[in-house]
Design a protein around this motif. Structure first.
Motif, PDB file in Angstrom:
ATOM      1  N   SER A 135      -1.684   1.762  13.605  1.00 24.01           N
ATOM      2  CA  SER A 135      -0.673   3.130  12.491  1.00 24.01           C
ATOM      3  C   SER A 135       1.084   2.051  11.979  1.00 24.01           C
ATOM      4  CB  SER A 135      -0.210   4.373  13.348  1.00 24.01           C
ATOM      5  OG  SER A 135      -1.281   4.664  14.052  1.00 24.01           O
ATOM      6  N   ALA A 136       1.466   1.150  12.666  1.00 19.77           N
ATOM      7  CA  ALA A 136       2.774   1.054  12.682  1.00 19.77           C
ATOM      8  C   ALA A 136       2.115   0.159  11.455  1.00 19.77           C
ATOM      9  CB  ALA A 136       3.658   0.536  13.637  1.00 19.77           C
ATOM     10  N   MET A 137       1.977  -1.219  11.541  1.00 18.91           N
ATOM     11  CA  MET A 137       1.405  -2.358  10.928  1.00 18.91           C
ATOM     12  C   MET A 137       0.473  -1.861   9.786  1.00 18.91           C
ATOM     13  SD  MET A 137      -0.461  -4.950  14.146  1.00 18.91           S
ATOM     14  CE  MET A 137      -2.122  -4.601  13.005  1.00 18.91           C
ATOM     15  N   ALA A 138      -0.352  -0.202   9.803  1.00 20.09           N
ATOM     16  CA  ALA A 138      -0.549   0.146   8.241  1.00 20.09           C
ATOM     17  C   ALA A 138       0.783   0.512   7.364  1.00 20.09           C
ATOM     18  CB  ALA A 138      -1.785   1.162   8.706  1.00 20.09           C
ATOM     19  N   GLU A 139       1.542   0.914   8.118  1.00 16.59           N
ATOM     20  CA  GLU A 139       2.726   1.403   7.689  1.00 16.59           C
ATOM     21  C   GLU A 139       3.401   0.708   7.080  1.00 16.59           C
ATOM     22  OE1 GLU A 139       6.783   4.678   7.970  1.00 16.59           O
ATOM     23  OE2 GLU A 139       4.900   4.830  10.120  1.00 16.59           O
ATOM     24  N   PHE A 140       3.437  -0.092   7.710  1.00 14.92           N
ATOM     25  CA  PHE A 140       4.117  -1.841   7.719  1.00 14.92           C
ATOM     26  C   PHE A 140       3.738  -2.281   5.882  1.00 14.92           C
ATOM     27  CE2 PHE A 140       5.159  -5.944   7.761  1.00 14.92           C
ATOM     28  CZ  PHE A 140       6.692  -6.378   8.179  1.00 14.92           C
ATOM     29  N   GLU A 141       2.248  -2.425   6.263  1.00 10.12           N
ATOM     30  CA  GLU A 141       2.150  -3.211   4.681  1.00 10.12           C
ATOM     31  C   GLU A 141       2.203  -2.181   3.950  1.00 10.12           C
ATOM     32  OE1 GLU A 141      -2.572  -4.954   4.815  1.00 10.12           O
ATOM     33  OE2 GLU A 141      -2.379  -3.022   5.256  1.00 10.12           O
ATOM     34  N   ARG A 142       1.877  -0.810   3.778  1.00  7.10           N
ATOM     35  CA  ARG A 142       2.072   0.066   2.580  1.00  7.10           C
ATOM     36  C   ARG A 142       3.409  -0.277   2.112  1.00  7.10           C
ATOM     37  NH1 ARG A 142      -0.793   3.256   5.602  1.00  7.10           N
ATOM     38  NH2 ARG A 142       1.104   4.788   5.840  1.00  7.10           N
ATOM     39  N   ASN A 143       4.238  -0.098   3.083  1.00  5.96           N
ATOM     40  CA  ASN A 143       5.291  -0.548   2.632  1.00  5.96           C
ATOM     41  C   ASN A 143       6.204  -1.753   1.681  1.00  5.96           C
ATOM     42  OD1 ASN A 143       6.619   2.016   3.645  1.00  5.96           O
ATOM     43  ND2 ASN A 143       7.179   1.098   5.796  1.00  5.96           N
ATOM     44  N   ILE A 144       5.151  -2.684   2.533  1.00  4.98           N
ATOM     45  CA  ILE A 144       5.806  -3.841   1.694  1.00  4.98           C
ATOM     46  C   ILE A 144       4.813  -3.632  -0.145  1.00  4.98           C
ATOM     47  CG2 ILE A 144       4.640  -6.193   1.489  1.00  4.98           C
ATOM     48  CD1 ILE A 144       5.300  -6.894   4.710  1.00  4.98           C
ATOM     49  N   LYS A 145       3.262  -3.483   0.140  1.00  5.14           N
ATOM     50  CA  LYS A 145       2.934  -3.636  -1.163  1.00  5.14           C
ATOM     51  C   LYS A 145       3.352  -2.365  -1.818  1.00  5.14           C
ATOM     52  CE  LYS A 145      -0.900  -4.783   0.516  1.00  5.14           C
ATOM     53  NZ  LYS A 145      -2.708  -4.213   1.103  1.00  5.14           N
ATOM     54  N   SER A 146       4.093  -1.443  -2.025  1.00  6.87           N
ATOM     55  CA  SER A 146       5.165  -0.581  -2.789  1.00  6.87           C
ATOM     56  C   SER A 146       6.430  -0.970  -2.702  1.00  6.87           C
ATOM     57  CB  SER A 146       4.176   1.101  -1.625  1.00  6.87           C
ATOM     58  OG  SER A 146       6.598   1.020  -1.044  1.00  6.87           O
ATOM     59  N   ARG A 147       6.514  -2.359  -2.217  1.00  7.80           N
ATOM     60  CA  ARG A 147       7.878  -2.351  -3.339  1.00  7.80           C
ATOM     61  C   ARG A 147       7.857  -3.096  -4.514  1.00  7.80           C
ATOM     62  NH1 ARG A 147      10.158  -6.495   1.267  1.00  7.80           N
ATOM     63  NH2 ARG A 147       9.817  -4.788   3.037  1.00  7.80           N
TER      64      ARG A 147
END
Length: 169
Positions: A109-121
């Motif tokens: 879950s933490a890795m998925a949130e991190f990936e979403r944050n990076i892609k949404s920048r």
């Protein structure tokens, strides 16, 4: 019941290695998909999900041959968890039947949130404009006062070509 899932991307050679590993792990049924990175459509995976029930085990060869991204991995593992289906990844030695399963789910879950944050920048694209809106307004005012484009460009500090391009837009 033990189910296997194998995923072949277009650029992979074949499924042989995955299929042999899944058979050796005791999978009764093995579902396979071939996808390109654009569509991501996995009809066999959807069929597999419809066949799974509480107490079943889904076995994959590697995580990257199961999920399309960290976000997708988190989504699928959470779905399996809700269904009461155990998950095993042979290469990474991941087994959600172990006592570390809650830790794994939180990590995914933490890795998925991190990936979403990076892609949404938002990422700036292209070169920074040489002439700002204020500079362009000033140049237009100067030209309206009967200065030439060359003189206006010198005053605002850009080349004549840059000013012409900006005036054209």
């Amino acid at each position: 019941m033990r189910f296997g899932y194998a995923l072949k991307c277009v650029d992979d050679h074949d499924l042989k290695l995955q299929l042999e590993a899944l058979k050796a792990a005791g999978c009764a049924d093995i579902f396979t998909d071939t996808i390109d990175h654009i569509s991501g459509s996995r009809p066999a995976f959807r069929l597999l999900l419809s066949k799974l029930s509480r107490g079943d085990v889904l076995i994959v060869w590697r995580l990257d041959k199961f999920a399309l991204s960290v976000y997708d991995l988190n989504l699928q593992i959470s779905r399996l968890y809700r269904l009461g289906v155990e998950f095993v990844s042979l290469q990474e030695a991941i087994d959600t039947d172990s006592s570390a399963a809650p830790l794994l789910l939180n990590l995914f879950s933490a890795m998925a949130e991190f990936e979403r944050n990076i892609k949404s920048r938002p990422r700036p694209t292209g070169r920074k404009p040489m002439i700002t809106d204020e500079m362009l307004a000033e140049a237009k005012r100067l030209i309206a006062e009967r200065l030439s484009v060359t003189e206006a460009a010198k005053i605002i500090g850009v080349s004549r070509a840059t000013l012409y391009r900006s005036l054209k837009n």
